[in-house]
Design a protein around this motif. Structure first.
Motif, PDB file in Angstrom:
ATOM      1  N   PHE A 149      -4.586   2.269 -10.166  1.00  0.00           N
ATOM      2  CA  PHE A 149      -3.680   1.769  -9.133  1.00  0.00           C
ATOM      3  C   PHE A 149      -4.376   1.675  -7.783  1.00  0.00           C
ATOM      4  N   ILE A 150      -5.044   2.745  -7.364  1.00  0.00           N
ATOM      5  CA  ILE A 150      -5.678   2.762  -6.041  1.00  0.00           C
ATOM      6  C   ILE A 150      -6.866   1.803  -6.010  1.00  0.00           C
ATOM      7  N   SER A 151      -7.551   1.621  -7.125  1.00  0.00           N
ATOM      8  CA  SER A 151      -8.657   0.661  -7.181  1.00  0.00           C
ATOM      9  C   SER A 151      -8.148  -0.765  -7.035  1.00  0.00           C
ATOM     10  N   LEU A 152      -7.050  -1.081  -7.717  1.00  0.00           N
ATOM     11  CA  LEU A 152      -6.465  -2.416  -7.593  1.00  0.00           C
ATOM     12  C   LEU A 152      -5.941  -2.649  -6.174  1.00  0.00           C
ATOM     13  N   THR A 153      -5.276  -1.639  -5.618  1.00  0.00           N
ATOM     14  CA  THR A 153      -4.791  -1.734  -4.245  1.00  0.00           C
ATOM     15  C   THR A 153      -5.952  -1.958  -3.285  1.00  0.00           C
ATOM     16  N   SER A 154      -7.035  -1.219  -3.474  1.00  0.00           N
ATOM     17  CA  SER A 154      -8.211  -1.363  -2.618  1.00  0.00           C
ATOM     18  C   SER A 154      -8.812  -2.756  -2.749  1.00  0.00           C
ATOM     19  N   LYS A 155      -8.875  -3.269  -3.969  1.00  0.00           N
ATOM     20  CA  LYS A 155      -9.449  -4.598  -4.186  1.00  0.00           C
ATOM     21  C   LYS A 155      -8.611  -5.670  -3.490  1.00  0.00           C
TER      22      LYS A 155
ATOM     23  N   ALA B 240     -15.706   4.818   4.531  1.00  0.00           N
ATOM     24  CA  ALA B 240     -15.854   4.572   3.089  1.00  0.00           C
ATOM     25  C   ALA B 240     -17.210   5.070   2.587  1.00  0.00           C
ATOM     26  N   MET B 241     -18.276   4.793   3.339  1.00  0.00           N
ATOM     27  CA  MET B 241     -19.609   5.242   2.908  1.00  0.00           C
ATOM     28  C   MET B 241     -19.715   6.762   2.948  1.00  0.00           C
ATOM     29  N   PHE B 242     -19.126   7.368   3.976  1.00  0.00           N
ATOM     30  CA  PHE B 242     -19.154   8.821   4.085  1.00  0.00           C
ATOM     31  C   PHE B 242     -18.393   9.460   2.920  1.00  0.00           C
ATOM     32  N   LEU B 243     -17.212   8.919   2.611  1.00  0.00           N
ATOM     33  CA  LEU B 243     -16.430   9.462   1.493  1.00  0.00           C
ATOM     34  C   LEU B 243     -17.159   9.275   0.165  1.00  0.00           C
TER      35      LEU B 243
ATOM     36  N   ALA C 268      -7.952   4.942   1.324  1.00  0.00           N
ATOM     37  CA  ALA C 268      -6.732   4.143   1.485  1.00  0.00           C
ATOM     38  C   ALA C 268      -6.040   4.471   2.805  1.00  0.00           C
ATOM     39  N   GLY C 269      -6.302   5.644   3.350  1.00  0.00           N
ATOM     40  CA  GLY C 269      -5.738   6.028   4.638  1.00  0.00           C
ATOM     41  C   GLY C 269      -6.261   5.190   5.796  1.00  0.00           C
ATOM     42  N   THR C 270      -7.380   4.488   5.599  1.00  0.00           N
ATOM     43  CA  THR C 270      -7.896   3.619   6.664  1.00  0.00           C
ATOM     44  C   THR C 270      -7.178   2.276   6.704  1.00  0.00           C
ATOM     45  N   PHE C 271      -6.476   1.917   5.640  1.00  0.00           N
ATOM     46  CA  PHE C 271      -5.828   0.601   5.559  1.00  0.00           C
ATOM     47  C   PHE C 271      -4.837   0.345   6.701  1.00  0.00           C
ATOM     48  N   PRO C 272      -3.976   1.321   7.057  1.00  0.00           N
ATOM     49  CA  PRO C 272      -3.008   1.039   8.132  1.00  0.00           C
ATOM     50  C   PRO C 272      -3.665   0.658   9.460  1.00  0.00           C
ATOM     51  N   ILE C 273      -4.832   1.205   9.743  1.00  0.00           N
ATOM     52  CA  ILE C 273      -5.508   0.874  10.999  1.00  0.00           C
ATOM     53  C   ILE C 273      -5.955  -0.588  10.984  1.00  0.00           C
ATOM     54  N   ILE C 274      -6.490  -1.032   9.858  1.00  0.00           N
ATOM     55  CA  ILE C 274      -6.920  -2.429   9.748  1.00  0.00           C
ATOM     56  C   ILE C 274      -5.698  -3.351   9.793  1.00  0.00           C
ATOM     57  N   VAL C 275      -4.640  -2.976   9.095  1.00  0.00           N
ATOM     58  CA  VAL C 275      -3.421  -3.793   9.098  1.00  0.00           C
ATOM     59  C   VAL C 275      -2.859  -3.898  10.519  1.00  0.00           C
ATOM     60  N   THR C 276      -2.898  -2.804  11.260  1.00  0.00           N
ATOM     61  CA  THR C 276      -2.409  -2.814  12.638  1.00  0.00           C
ATOM     62  C   THR C 276      -3.224  -3.775  13.489  1.00  0.00           C
ATOM     63  N   THR C 277      -4.544  -3.719  13.375  1.00  0.00           N
ATOM     64  CA  THR C 277      -5.357  -4.626  14.179  1.00  0.00           C
ATOM     65  C   THR C 277      -5.178  -6.074  13.731  1.00  0.00           C
ATOM     66  N   LEU C 278      -5.002  -6.291  12.433  1.00  0.00           N
ATOM     67  CA  LEU C 278      -4.734  -7.649  11.956  1.00  0.00           C
ATOM     68  C   LEU C 278      -3.409  -8.165  12.508  1.00  0.00           C
ATOM     69  N   SER C 279      -2.429  -7.291  12.608  1.00  0.00           N
ATOM     70  CA  SER C 279      -1.121  -7.722  13.108  1.00  0.00           C
ATOM     71  C   SER C 279      -1.196  -8.163  14.567  1.00  0.00           C
ATOM     72  N   LEU C 280      -2.205  -7.685  15.309  1.00  0.00           N
ATOM     73  CA  LEU C 280      -2.367  -8.108  16.698  1.00  0.00           C
ATOM     74  C   LEU C 280      -2.746  -9.582  16.799  1.00  0.00           C
ATOM     75  N   LEU C 281      -3.221 -10.155  15.705  1.00  0.00           N
ATOM     76  CA  LEU C 281      -3.591 -11.569  15.699  1.00  0.00           C
ATOM     77  C   LEU C 281      -2.444 -12.473  15.249  1.00  0.00           C
ATOM     78  N   GLN C 282      -1.237 -11.933  15.118  1.00  0.00           N
ATOM     79  CA  GLN C 282      -0.117 -12.737  14.641  1.00  0.00           C
ATOM     80  C   GLN C 282       0.114 -13.983  15.484  1.00  0.00           C
ATOM     81  N   TYR C 283      -0.037 -13.859  16.797  1.00  0.00           N
ATOM     82  CA  TYR C 283       0.173 -15.035  17.650  1.00  0.00           C
ATOM     83  C   TYR C 283      -0.871 -16.112  17.348  1.00  0.00           C
ATOM     84  N   GLN C 284      -2.092 -15.678  16.981  1.00  0.00           N
ATOM     85  CA  GLN C 284      -3.127 -16.647  16.597  1.00  0.00           C
ATOM     86  C   GLN C 284      -2.757 -17.327  15.275  1.00  0.00           C
TER      87      GLN C 284
END
Length: 147
Positions: free
Chosen positions: A8-14, A61-64, A83-99
């Protein structure tokens, strides 16, 4: 014991990785190629934050993976923390919504490329798709650059 969780987590990560590759990578590259964000200071600042967050997530990811390789943590712990890093990336991606809204046609091109990424590698579909995108966008490059 952990097989279901790890699958599950591998598919989610992919899925997350492919999504981020297309919207962090291809979308931004198309926008730069077309010259659509060169004068937008807010977009440039957001892109900087997005790239910093992406670099941070890669470092984590490399450290883990190193900790997992040295058997200091198990695979379940490593994948859960990654997987705990995903929300940070999603948050920064959401900042581009206007774009995404302002250039929805570029976002649509990127979105069409996401499922292509999941086709069998031997088909070389991603390479073909990117060539088609280049050929399609190239005539617009000079039009936007001179505007």
């Amino acid at each position: 014991k952990n097989r279901g969780f790890l699958k599950f987590i591998s598919l989610t990560s992919k899925i997350f990785y492919v999504w981020a590759k297309h919207f962090n990578g291809y979308y931004l590259n198309y926008m730069v190629f077309l010259g659509l964000i060169k004068d937008d200071k807010d977009a440039i600042r957001t892109v900087h934050w997005l790239l910093l967050a992406g670099g941070w997530a890669t470092t984590v990811a490399m450290f883990l993976n190193t900790l997992k390789f040295k058997k200091m943590i198990g695979p379940k712990t490593a994948l859960s923390l990654y997987a705990g890093t995903f929300p940070i990336i999603v948050t920064t991606l959401s900042l581009l919504q206007y774009q995404y809204r302002a250039y929805s046609w570029v976002a649509a091109i990127v979105m069409l490329g996401v499922p292509v990424n999941f086709l069998p590698r031997e088909w070389q579909a991603q390479h073909i798709y990117q060539f088609i995108v280049l050929a399609s966008l190239y005539p617009y490059k000079s039009a936007y650059a001179s505007a």
